[in-house]
Design an enzyme around this catalytic site. Structure first.
Site, mmCIF file in Angstrom:
data_model
loop_
_atom_site.group_PDB
_atom_site.id
_atom_site.type_symbol
_atom_site.label_atom_id
_atom_site.label_comp_id
_atom_site.label_asym_id
_atom_site.label_seq_id
_atom_site.Cartn_x
_atom_site.Cartn_y
_atom_site.Cartn_z
ATOM 1 N N HIS A 95 50.706 35.786 39.922
ATOM 2 C CA HIS A 95 50.099 36.045 38.604
ATOM 3 C C HIS A 95 48.637 35.580 38.588
ATOM 4 C CE1 HIS A 95 53.881 36.908 36.316
ATOM 5 N NE2 HIS A 95 54.392 36.276 37.354
ATOM 6 N N CYS B 26 53.328 41.094 39.709
ATOM 7 C CA CYS B 26 54.707 40.611 39.867
ATOM 8 C C CYS B 26 55.693 41.778 39.790
ATOM 9 C CB CYS B 26 55.013 39.503 38.873
ATOM 10 S SG CYS B 26 56.293 38.409 39.502
ATOM 11 N N GLU C 216 46.417 36.262 36.515
ATOM 12 C CA GLU C 216 45.944 36.057 35.133
ATOM 13 C C GLU C 216 45.968 34.584 34.719
ATOM 14 O OE1 GLU C 216 48.770 37.465 36.048
ATOM 15 O OE2 GLU C 216 50.407 37.151 34.615
#
Ligand code: GLN
Length: 537
Positions: free
Chosen positions: A510, A384, A512
């Protein structure tokens, strides 16, 4: 099964006992036994959602597929259960009051005085049962944030009292998570704090069915007998939760303590299928017995609070295990970096991750770190804001566009290589207005991204207002920074890669958020693989 059963998890004595991990571990065991389970978090604070909170307050803001900005515990739920959560899985006091006040303005209360009981508690009960009413779950676990006795959590405890009564004993139960501290001077475990916190819960009319006792030392039968006597809980329902080496040990610990069996018996549900945890233990085995170690620098501006990057560090653990590699994280404050000290501070790293973030603080340090990774051919992952910094660094130092920047940091930059998204231009409110949640991204054939995901269309979660400025696409591409993933509808650049670098990837989304124990994220797996290769050079 026709009817959803409800489990409430409350906390006593102190915060940070790990209600989320206990809820997730219990859910995991129930899931292994063949039940469909989801977990919900009720947060007593007044914010509508944690999206407007500084990460220093409660750590990372977790984002769901449906674009909800939520508490980081939802990340644990997803990582343990390997199933997505949604907006309905996180409710705050702000959201409850907002809904009630909106109804009042519409006249839906027909002239009644609007009160905490029954109107606020009714809204809380609705939100709890919303997930059950989808008919997707055998069991809904609801974690009540905060600690019993907090003024803020009173309406939630009251809603639990009412629901338990309405649903009946076999359809709802309360697990109270508490602390049994060890007093070194006395050489003893102490039950008094638990007695007091159960009393406090009972004053609100809620009797716990199960006590889960967080402790540093094993709880013997005497302690259990004492707790049983003072707290009206039978000894089988007093579960020890001893400190664990990793949170991923907790399902096994709860299995040994038979938390799942006690729960199912109380809910009158069959216990014949036994949890196997085979895949889970496979992961644990690799996680605990790594063959290699690498060190990755995590560059961010909230590094004092590691919870601010929870999903990233957990994704390292999942992908590390699948590479049989221990990932050590070197926490580096972006504000502490400057051109002169970068070689020293980043010395010896096998990989560099520049983290997400907002605002100008520390961004020059992030840009310096990107440059170091690019010039020294160190594996680099920018997430990001980290991806945006990579574009700025390349524009400044390779394209020689001096003072290139993001409009977020410098409104007057001559080269706004990162621009405010068109759809954001007329937005004034800060809460819930970013580009949020899952969006598709089409990958270029022959790109690193395509090789990593091994497919053409992916979906990843987002949380941003600014974007790659396509006016600079051609210049950047010609100089070797390629856009290898784009939104198929809008053309928004989602992934950049460097041509002359062994592993340099920036992603606007993202990754993650989607990494779980059973499904480590491919991008993290490949990043760690690249760091490992680099470490062996
Ligand atoms: N501040 C940047 C934006 O809003 C990046 C956001 C982030 O890193 N999540 O676009």
């Amino acid at each position: 099964m026709s009817k959803t059963k409800y489990i409430f998890v409350t906390g006593g004595v102190t915060s940070s006992l790990g209600k989320g991990i206990i809820a997730a571990s219990l859910a995991k065991l129930l899931q292994e036994r063949g039940y469909t389970v989801t977990i919900q978090k009720l947060d007593p604070y007044i914010n509508i959602d944690p999206g407007t909170l500084n990460p220093y307050e409660h750590g990372e803001c977790f984002v769901t597929d449906d674009g909800a900005e939520t508490d980081l515990d939802l990340g644990h739920y997803e990582r343990f259960l390997n199933t997505p959560t949604s907006q309905a899985n996180n409710v705050t006091t702000g959201r409850i009051y907002q809904a009630v006040i909106n109804k009042e303005r519409k006249g839906e209360f027909l002239g009644k005085t609007v009160q905490v009981i029954p109107h606020i508690t009714d809204e809380i009960k609705n939100r709890i049962q919303l997930l059950g009413k989808t008919n997707k779950y055998d069991i809904v676990i609801t974690e009540i944030g905060g600690t019993v006795g907090d003024i803020e959590s009173l309406p939630y405890v009251e809603a639990v009292r009412q629901l338990k009564w309405e649903l009946g004993n076999e359809n709802a139960l309360v697990i109270h998570l508490t602390l049994v501290p060890y007093l070194a001077a006395a050489g003893e475990l102490k039950t008094k704090p638990t007695q007091h916190s159960v009393k406090m819960l009972m004053q609100s009319g809620v009797a716990p069915d199960i006590l889960v006792c967080r402790t540093e030392r094993h709880i013997n039968d005497n302690i259990k007998a004492k707790l049983a006597l003072f707290c009206n809980v039978n000894t089988e329902s007093i579960i020890e939760s001893i400190d664990a080496e990793t949170i991923y040990d907790v399902p096994n610990l709860m299995l040994k303590e038979q938390l799942d069996v006690v729960v199912l018996k109380k809910l009158a549900l069959p216990t014949d299928i036994k949890p196997s945890l085979t895949e889970w233990n496979n992961f644990l085995d690799k996680h605990k017995n790594p063959k290699n170690t690498i060190e990755i620098g995590l560059i961010g501006k909230y590094v004092e609070l590691h919870d601010a990057y929870k999903s990233i560090t957990e994704a390292f653990i999942h992908a590390g295990a699948s590479n049989e590699t221990k990932v050590k994280v070197r926490w580096i404050h972006s504000e502490s970096l400057a051109v002169e000290n970068v070689p020293e501070k980043l010395n010896g790293l096998n990989g560099i991750l520049v983290a997400p973030g907002f605002g100008g603080r520390g961004i020059e340090g992030k840009i310096d770190a990107v440059r170091f990774a690019r010039e020294n051919k160190i594996p680099f992952l920018g997430i990001c804001l980290g991806m945006q910094m990579a574009v700025i660094e390349f524009s400044r130092n390779v394209l020689n566009l001096s003072n290139a920047n993001s409009i977020e940091m410098d409104e007057k930059t001559p080269h706004a290589v990162i621009n405010l998204m068109e759809t954001q231009k007329n937005i004034i409110n800060k809460g819930g207005t970013m580009r949020l949640g899952a969006w598709n991204c089409k990958l270029e054939k022959d790109s690193k991204a395509h090789a990593i995901y091994n497919k053409e269309l992916i979906s990843e979660r987002h949380r941003h207002r600014y974007e790659f400025n396509n006016e600079y696409l051609e210049q950047l591409t010609n100089a070797g920074m390629l856009a290898t993933g784009t939104n198929p509808k809008t053309g928004l650049v989602e992934i950049i890669e460097l041509q002359n670098h062994p592993w340099f990837v920036g992603v606007q989304y993202h990754p993650e958020y989607k990494s779980t124990v059973l499904n480590p994220h491919p991008l993290f797996i490949d990043f760690i693989k690249a760091c490992l290769t680099y470490s062996k050079k």
